[in-house]
Structures are given as C-alpha cells and as structure tokens.
Design a protein around this motif. Structure first.
Motif, short mmCIF file in Angstrom:
data_model
loop_
_atom_site.label_atom_id
_atom_site.label_comp_id
_atom_site.label_asym_id
_atom_site.label_seq_id
_atom_site.Cartn_x
_atom_site.Cartn_y
_atom_site.Cartn_z
N UNK A 141 7.76 -22.50 -14.96
CA UNK A 141 6.61 -22.07 -14.16
C UNK A 141 5.58 -23.19 -14.04
N UNK A 142 5.40 -23.96 -15.12
CA UNK A 142 4.46 -25.08 -15.10
C UNK A 142 4.92 -26.15 -14.11
N UNK A 143 6.20 -26.45 -14.10
CA UNK A 143 6.73 -27.43 -13.16
C UNK A 143 6.63 -26.94 -11.71
N UNK A 148 -4.31 -23.25 -9.51
CA UNK A 148 -3.86 -21.88 -9.36
C UNK A 148 -3.26 -21.37 -10.65
N UNK A 149 -2.53 -20.29 -10.56
CA UNK A 149 -1.92 -19.69 -11.75
C UNK A 149 -0.59 -19.04 -11.38
N UNK A 150 0.27 -18.93 -12.37
CA UNK A 150 1.57 -18.29 -12.22
C UNK A 150 1.78 -17.33 -13.38
N UNK A 151 2.21 -16.10 -13.06
CA UNK A 151 2.49 -15.11 -14.08
C UNK A 151 3.91 -14.61 -13.88
N UNK A 152 4.70 -14.62 -14.96
CA UNK A 152 6.07 -14.09 -14.92
C UNK A 152 6.14 -12.90 -15.86
N UNK A 153 6.50 -11.73 -15.31
CA UNK A 153 6.54 -10.50 -16.08
C UNK A 153 7.96 -9.95 -16.15
N UNK A 154 8.23 -9.15 -17.16
CA UNK A 154 9.46 -8.36 -17.24
C UNK A 154 9.08 -6.94 -16.81
N UNK A 155 9.46 -6.54 -15.58
CA UNK A 155 9.01 -5.25 -15.04
C UNK A 155 9.33 -4.05 -15.92
N UNK A 156 10.46 -4.07 -16.59
CA UNK A 156 10.87 -2.90 -17.37
C UNK A 156 9.93 -2.63 -18.54
#
Length: 292
Positions: A253-255, A262-270
C-alpha cells in the motif's frame, strides 16, 4: 524541735515521692517509646530518612499480525543526572559548561534544567535522557571533571518501521507537568515516559508496565548514606501488543501511494480488521529521541 524535725522529714518524704514518681513516669515513658511503640517510631524514622528512586520498567513491544519481528522495541540507553549541592557553588557554572559539551546540549538548555534555585539541593536532576553508552563511558573515564554527575538506565524506543506506520504506532515522550496532574493517581511520576499518539498512547497502560523502586537512606541534607538494608522493588515489564496490520500488505500500500499526499486503508470486510493503513506525508518517531 521535734515539730521542726517532723516537718523536715515530711518535706524530705514528699520530695522523695515526687522524685521517685518522676523517675518512674520517665521510665514508663521511655518503656512505651522504646518497647511498646518502638516499632512504630522506627518505621517513622525510616520513612523520614528514606528516599525512593524509580527503576523504569521495560516497555512492551509492538508487532504486526504475524508476531515475528517487532515493529517497536526497546534500546538500552541512559539518563544523566546531576546532584547540584555536591558541587561547590563557585564551580557549578564551569561544570555545567563541561556537561553541556559532553552531552551535546546547548549551555542554555542545561542551565534551564539545572536552575540556580536548585544548586543547594542534593536531589538528582535529570540533565538528559537517551544518552548512549559511549557518552556514559566518557563521563566515567573523566569522572574527576564531573563531580555530582551520575547516570542510570533509561531505555528508549526504537521504531523499526519508521515510514508509513508512524501515524499508526505513534510515539512516546517524557510526561509534562500538565499530564502529571491528571495521571498522578494512576501510577505515573515525574520521570515517566508516556505515549503521546497512536498505539503508544491508546495502549499506554498496557505497554508501560510497572516501574520498580529503590529505597535509599539520606541524611538531613538529603545526602545519600550507604546502607546494607537497601530495599529494591523489582519492575514489572509491560505487555506486548499485536496489531491486525500486516507488514507485507502495508509495504504494498505504501508503494502504491508513493509520494502523493493522501491515505490508503486496506480492510478485511468479514471481520473489519485493518490490514494496512498508510498516510503521507509521514514522520520519523525516532527523531524524538535522537541522541546523535
């Protein structure tokens, strides 16, 4: 004549009774102080002549979800203290200059930390924390030039992932007077290190552990006295914290964000777990304890 002798005898008897009674009362009082309440008075004397020094607890480490390599760990370092009253007042200005040079601090900063109003105090004053072993070795080798100077263990934090995770992990710092007023009843003291932001702040009470204490004897002028019955309370290390962040996904995500703001968020929906949280621009939390 007989009446006079009788009066003298009565007076002598009365004085004898008063004298013996006074001796008896004094003996009872001494017996009460030394035998009946002796333990209480000895405890009071120990409390009056005892001073406590904090032994800092090792702060817990922070891991990503794999719990293999810490994102944050502790690095051994030292704090340098000065007991001003152990140095003649006329020698203190020159000593502060030498100490400022040895610790790579501006003289004004050292004078601010050791103001003239403390020059008659035997209580140690922290001049600088986060001091490396090389500096302490120099002070030890030239101790004759640094009277009244001592040092103690004071670990500092090392943030291995100082890039995009800085906003997540946060940083620590010395507690301020305002913070101490709020947190004093929760076990914090004047020398405590406190989480200032991020995980370090949110889970500060979990990470910080419990400081130990060393009780030492002092005389009426607060000078340390050698004692064989020095009491030590062992510190309790803080607990480690494992995040849901995945270091590998965080790097990807950093790359992907690059140098763009800005910002990036990665979530596990479950489950709602946060696997990556990137925000740019970032900062280096290690700079808060830069000892170079």
């Amino acid at each position: 004549m007989q009446n006079g002798e009788r009066r003298l005898r009565r007076r002598f008897f009365a004085l004898t009774v008063v004298f013996v009674g006074g001796i008896g009362l004094l003996a009872l009082y001494l017996f009460s102080m030394q035998i009946v309440r002796g333990g209480e008075y000895r405890q009071r004397a120990r409390e009056v002549s005892s001073r406590e020094a904090v032994i800092p607890a090792q702060r817990g480490e922070v891991f990503d979800r794999n719990a293999d390599i810490p994102l944050v760990f502790n690095v051994d370092s030292f704090a340098v203290d000065l007991s001003p009253a152990e140095v003649p007042p006329e020698q203190l200005p020159a000593l502060l200059e030498r100490l400022a040079a040895a610790l790579s601090l501006p003289l004004e900063e050292v004078e601010r930390r050791v103001p003239e109003k403390t020059w008659k105090s035997y209580q140690p004053v922290e001049v600088r924390g986060g001091v490396p072993l090389a500096t302490v070795s120099y002070l030890a080798e030239h101790i004759e030039r640094f009277p009244g100077v001592t040092w103690r263990d004071k670990p500092v934090r090392n943030y291995l992932e100082a890039g995009s995770l800085a906003h997540v992990i946060g940083n620590v710092g010395d507690i301020t007077r305002e913070e101490l007023q709020v947190l004093y009843n929760r076990g914090y003291g004047v020398s405590s290190v406190l989480g200032k932001s991020g995980i370090e702040r949110q889970y500060d009470e979990v990470l910080r552990g419990r400081d130990g204490k060393r009780y030492r004897r002092v005389d009426v002028q607060e000078r340390r006295q050698e004692s064989e019955d020095e009491e030590i309370v062992t510190p309790t290390p803080g607990l480690d914290v494992v995040l849901t962040i995945d270091r590998r996904i965080q790097k990807i995500a950093e790359q992907a964000l690059g140098n763009r703001r800005g910002s990036v968020v990665v979530l596990r929906p479950a489950t709602g777990e946060v696997l990556a949280l990137v925000s740019y621009p970032s900062f280096d939390p290690n700079r808060f304890f830069d000892t170079d």
